[in-house]
Write an enzyme that holds these catalytic residues in place. Structure first.
Site, mmCIF file in Angstrom:
data_model
loop_
_atom_site.group_PDB
_atom_site.id
_atom_site.type_symbol
_atom_site.label_atom_id
_atom_site.label_comp_id
_atom_site.label_asym_id
_atom_site.label_seq_id
_atom_site.Cartn_x
_atom_site.Cartn_y
_atom_site.Cartn_z
ATOM 1 N N GLU A 164 9.497 1.796 10.690
ATOM 2 C CA GLU A 164 10.553 2.791 10.443
ATOM 3 C C GLU A 164 9.874 4.153 10.508
ATOM 4 O O GLU A 164 9.129 4.531 9.614
ATOM 5 C CB GLU A 164 11.186 2.578 9.061
ATOM 6 C CG GLU A 164 11.735 1.175 8.829
ATOM 7 C CD GLU A 164 12.885 0.813 9.742
ATOM 8 O OE1 GLU A 164 13.510 1.729 10.313
ATOM 9 O OE2 GLU A 164 13.132 -0.385 9.918
ATOM 10 N N GLU A 197 9.720 16.989 14.676
ATOM 11 C CA GLU A 197 10.109 16.755 13.293
ATOM 12 C C GLU A 197 9.409 17.798 12.417
ATOM 13 O O GLU A 197 8.178 17.852 12.379
ATOM 14 C CB GLU A 197 9.679 15.337 12.898
ATOM 15 C CG GLU A 197 10.285 14.859 11.614
ATOM 16 C CD GLU A 197 9.856 13.440 11.266
ATOM 17 O OE1 GLU A 197 8.686 13.078 11.534
ATOM 18 O OE2 GLU A 197 10.683 12.705 10.720
ATOM 19 N N CYS A 219 13.415 11.304 6.784
ATOM 20 C CA CYS A 219 13.446 10.861 8.185
ATOM 21 C C CYS A 219 14.820 11.050 8.798
ATOM 22 O O CYS A 219 14.936 11.310 9.991
ATOM 23 C CB CYS A 219 13.018 9.409 8.269
ATOM 24 S SG CYS A 219 13.985 8.342 7.199
ATOM 25 N N LYS A 270 0.878 -1.179 0.000
ATOM 26 C CA LYS A 270 0.000 0.000 0.000
ATOM 27 C C LYS A 270 0.916 1.230 0.000
ATOM 28 O O LYS A 270 1.470 1.601 1.024
ATOM 29 C CB LYS A 270 -0.886 -0.008 1.257
ATOM 30 C CG LYS A 270 -2.206 0.733 1.116
ATOM 31 C CD LYS A 270 -2.106 2.205 0.760
ATOM 32 C CE LYS A 270 -1.773 3.075 1.956
ATOM 33 N NZ LYS A 270 -1.654 4.522 1.569
HETATM 34 P P1 NDP Z 1 2.323 8.765 7.217
HETATM 35 O O1 NDP Z 1 2.543 8.071 8.496
HETATM 36 O O2 NDP Z 1 1.278 9.793 7.140
HETATM 37 O O3 NDP Z 1 1.977 7.720 6.058
HETATM 38 C C1 NDP Z 1 2.798 6.617 5.752
HETATM 39 C C2 NDP Z 1 1.950 5.577 5.053
HETATM 40 O O4 NDP Z 1 0.955 5.094 5.950
HETATM 41 C C3 NDP Z 1 1.191 6.107 3.838
HETATM 42 O O5 NDP Z 1 1.083 5.080 2.874
HETATM 43 C C4 NDP Z 1 -0.155 6.432 4.441
HETATM 44 O O6 NDP Z 1 -1.168 6.485 3.485
HETATM 45 C C5 NDP Z 1 -0.333 5.256 5.372
HETATM 46 N N1 NDP Z 1 -1.281 5.461 6.447
HETATM 47 C C6 NDP Z 1 -1.842 6.625 6.893
HETATM 48 N N2 NDP Z 1 -2.686 6.369 7.939
HETATM 49 C C7 NDP Z 1 -2.646 5.027 8.148
HETATM 50 C C8 NDP Z 1 -3.260 4.144 9.080
HETATM 51 N N3 NDP Z 1 -4.088 4.592 10.030
HETATM 52 N N4 NDP Z 1 -2.981 2.839 9.011
HETATM 53 C C9 NDP Z 1 -2.124 2.362 8.100
HETATM 54 N N5 NDP Z 1 -1.502 3.129 7.177
HETATM 55 C C10 NDP Z 1 -1.748 4.454 7.207
HETATM 56 O O7 NDP Z 1 3.752 9.309 6.798
HETATM 57 P P2 NDP Z 1 4.100 10.178 5.552
HETATM 58 O O8 NDP Z 1 3.713 9.479 4.294
HETATM 59 O O9 NDP Z 1 3.567 11.531 5.811
HETATM 60 O O10 NDP Z 1 5.691 10.147 5.601
HETATM 61 C C11 NDP Z 1 6.403 11.006 6.356
HETATM 62 C C12 NDP Z 1 6.823 10.344 7.668
HETATM 63 O O11 NDP Z 1 7.529 9.140 7.407
HETATM 64 C C13 NDP Z 1 7.769 11.201 8.477
HETATM 65 O O12 NDP Z 1 7.419 11.204 9.834
HETATM 66 C C14 NDP Z 1 9.120 10.516 8.295
HETATM 67 O O13 NDP Z 1 10.042 10.759 9.298
HETATM 68 C C15 NDP Z 1 8.723 9.100 8.174
HETATM 69 N N6 NDP Z 1 9.742 8.367 7.433
HETATM 70 C C16 NDP Z 1 10.495 7.447 8.110
HETATM 71 C C17 NDP Z 1 11.505 6.776 7.463
HETATM 72 C C18 NDP Z 1 12.290 5.736 8.191
HETATM 73 O O14 NDP Z 1 12.875 4.880 7.525
HETATM 74 N N7 NDP Z 1 12.349 5.735 9.517
HETATM 75 C C19 NDP Z 1 11.838 7.025 6.074
HETATM 76 C C20 NDP Z 1 10.967 8.002 5.457
HETATM 77 C C21 NDP Z 1 9.948 8.636 6.134
HETATM 78 P P3 NDP Z 1 -1.501 7.898 2.773
HETATM 79 O O15 NDP Z 1 -0.213 8.621 2.510
HETATM 80 O O16 NDP Z 1 -2.159 7.480 1.558
HETATM 81 O O17 NDP Z 1 -2.338 8.638 3.773
#
Ligand code: NDP
Length: 511
Positions: free
Chosen positions: A263, A398, A297, A189
């Site tokens: 992550e 962040e 991140c 997803k």
């Molecule tokens: P989100 O947590 O908003 O979303 C990540 C994914 O989860 C997307 O596919 C999102 O869908 C989906 N999602 C949203 N709500 C839910 C839910 N309730 N249950 C399951 N899946 C859900 O993060 P972002 O996409 O905004 O990414 C940015 C964040 O990711 C930052 O905090 C960053 O630090 C972190 N990150 C961490 C990394 C690591 O390796 N530690 C690497 C890169 C980023 P949709 O987008 O369609 O809403």
């Protein structure tokens, strides 16, 4: 339904998916509803993808379960799995212009970085192919001549992969080829904001002859992710995203206690000591802070600098930051592109205002970037905030935008305390030429990665993941591969047993 294609604006050599369905059990499925993506650089609609429902997720998980249980992939040899992965790596490279353009256009990231992501995606896929060939357990023959202990390493089952928008293809390939190398079948997803490169990569896998049902993709928003996290047919879930969503996933996945790797966010520090190569450090600090628009991140969003060099170092940063080009994501001259969506632009600007309200002062940037090429998009000036202390929100939270905070330290102990004084623990960088400084500091930092005289620089061999609220589990390296496996211990006694049965290995003579 097949993937429809159209030209990427500004590119004559590539085609891109325009309206795509979900990819389930080897075929493209018509979505009941769709989501439109507006490019952050221009505001134009650039793609339309399916708005996946819990029903779509269920169908995809069932297809993955059926494929897993059939053994068509989980029983394939490592060499057979590696052959597919190597082919996909070749195809990712052959399609790199398209994939890079999709991620830059939908994600707002500079195309040069996006090209690097795709090269990384291919390299990760090749690395995972090697792991498929080497997958093995262990054997123990030290428990008596009539005993053999086998530790079998087996695929974990159906893997759910949920990916974010900031590195769509790269983070997909930090998970997908590793899961496939282990023999798992998969449901992905992707973020609703940047789904196209994932769909393209699914198409490439399908073209290699990957059996139906082994890889499935359901696009859509967080509700589809939630359905995947809750689904009892998923055995292992690998998520990259925010800490807030990570906590929801932890709760959602409890039903069948699936194996989890999370992550999550970060708030990394660049620690610059007086004996560093200051030219390298200045370049590294700016790269670490503004790389991928700061939407990263491991973004090195905090500079901790020794007070004996702080003023000169900051003056050097200020002179260099003016040379960073903010521009359209698809322009090869661009260093910093557009924020992912309007709400995020407002959030980043809000963090800057909050910082100055709390006493920080702006050394560079500090506002929305404007100009003829920028006015339709979501651009922020690369910003440096000085005078930032641990009590301020910009030090702790962040921001996920091109904002660097500056704090000064007097000695090594204070540098370590400042670096560790946040809830996150993903990565930090140390700049010093003195090994007596570097090694103790590296050991004292509470983060999953420590870069020394470099930043955001890691080969696929090094496991990646977080301490504290930056997550659980690891990606990449042998450890990342093992997240997609289970261990099974087989205890074999041969011949006539002479002792009693015993758990723990101490047997009394049999009476
Ligand atoms: P989100 O947590 O908003 O979303 C990540 C994914 O989860 C997307 O596919 C999102 O869908 C989906 N999602 C949203 N709500 C839910 C839910 N309730 N249950 C399951 N899946 C859900 O993060 P972002 O996409 O905004 O990414 C940015 C964040 O990711 C930052 O905090 C960053 O630090 C972190 N990150 C961490 C990394 C690591 O390796 N530690 C690497 C890169 C980023 P949709 O987008 O369609 O809403």
């Amino acid at each position: 339904m097949t993937a429809q294609t159209t030209q990427v604006p500004g590119r004559s050599d590539t085609n891109r998916p325009r309206i795509c369905g979900h990819f389930i059990d080897g075929s493209w499925r018509e979505p009941a509803d769709v989501l439109q993506r507006h490019a952050p650089g221009t505001g134009a609609v650039v793609s339309t993808v399916g708005a996946g429902t819990a029903g779509d997720v269920d169908e995809a998980v069932r297809a993955a379960r059926h494929a897993f249980d059939s053994g068509i992939w989980s029983d394939a040899t490592g060499t057979e799995r590696a052959r597919i992965l190597h082919r996909v790596a070749d195809m990712i490279e052959a399609n790199s212009a398209l994939l890079a353009a999709l991620d830059a256009e939908e994600g707002g990231k500079p195309i040069r970085l996006s090209e690097g992501d795709i090269a990384g995606a291919a390299a990760l896929t090749r690395y995972a192919a090697g792991l498929a060939v080497q997958m093995h357990g262990t054997t123990y023959t030290n428990h008596g001549a009539d005993h053999t202990g086998l530790v079998l390493r087996e695929p974990a089952g159906v893997a759910g992969l949920i990916t974010p928008w900031n590195f769509p293809a790269l983070i997909l390939c930090q998970k997908l080829p590793f899961a496939l190398a282990a023999g798992c079948t998969v449901v992905v997803k992707p973020s609703e904001l940047t789904s196209s490169s994932t769909l393209e990569i699914a198409r490439l896998y399908a073209e290699t002859g990957l059996p139906d049902g082994v890889l499935n993709v359901v696009t859509g928003d967080g509700r589809a992710g939630q359905a995947l996290a809750e689904h009892h047919g998923v055995d292992v879930l690998s998520f990259t995203g925010s800490t807030t969503t990570g906590r929801k996933i932890l709760t959602a996945s409890q039903g069948n206690l699936k194996k989890l790797s999370l992550e999550l966010g970060g708030k990394a520090a660049n620690i610059v000591f007086a004996d560093a190569d200051l030219d390298d450090a200045a370049e590294g600090v700016l790269f670490g802070a503004f790389f991928n628009n700061g939407e990263c991140c491991v973004s090195q969003a905090r500079l901790l600098v020794h007070d004996s060099i702080a003023d000169d170092f900051l003056a050097e940063l200020k002179s260099r930051v003016g040379r960073i080009r903010v521009g359209q994501p698809l322009d090869h001259a661009t260093d910093v592109g557009a924020m992912i969506h309007p709400g995020h632009l407002e959030a980043v600007l809000g963090h800057i205002t909050q910082g100055t309200d709390q006493g920080a002062h702006v050394v560079a940037g500090g506002a929305r970037a404007s100009g003829p090429a920028l006015d339709e998009g979501l651009f922020v000036q690369p910003t440096i905030l000085d005078g930032v202390g641990p009590g301020m929100s910009v030090f702790r939270e962040e921001i996920f935008g091109p904002v660097l905070t500056v704090s000064r330290f007097h000695d090594v102990a204070e540098a370590i305390n400042l670096a560790n004084d946040v809830d996150y623990g993903l990565a930090n960088s140390i700049w010093s030429k003195n090994v007596d400084t570097v090694l103790p500091v590296a050991k004292a930092l509470k983060s999953g990665t420590v870069y020394v005289n470099t930043t955001i620089d890691a080969p696929p061999t090094l496991p990646f993941g977080g301490f504290k609220t930056s997550g659980v589990g690891r990606e990449m390296g042998q450890a990342g591969f093992e997240e997609f496996t289970e261990l099974k211990s087989v205890s074999i006694r041969t011949g006539k047993r002479s002792g009693t049965f015993a758990f723990g290995g101490v047997h009394a003579p049999r009476s």
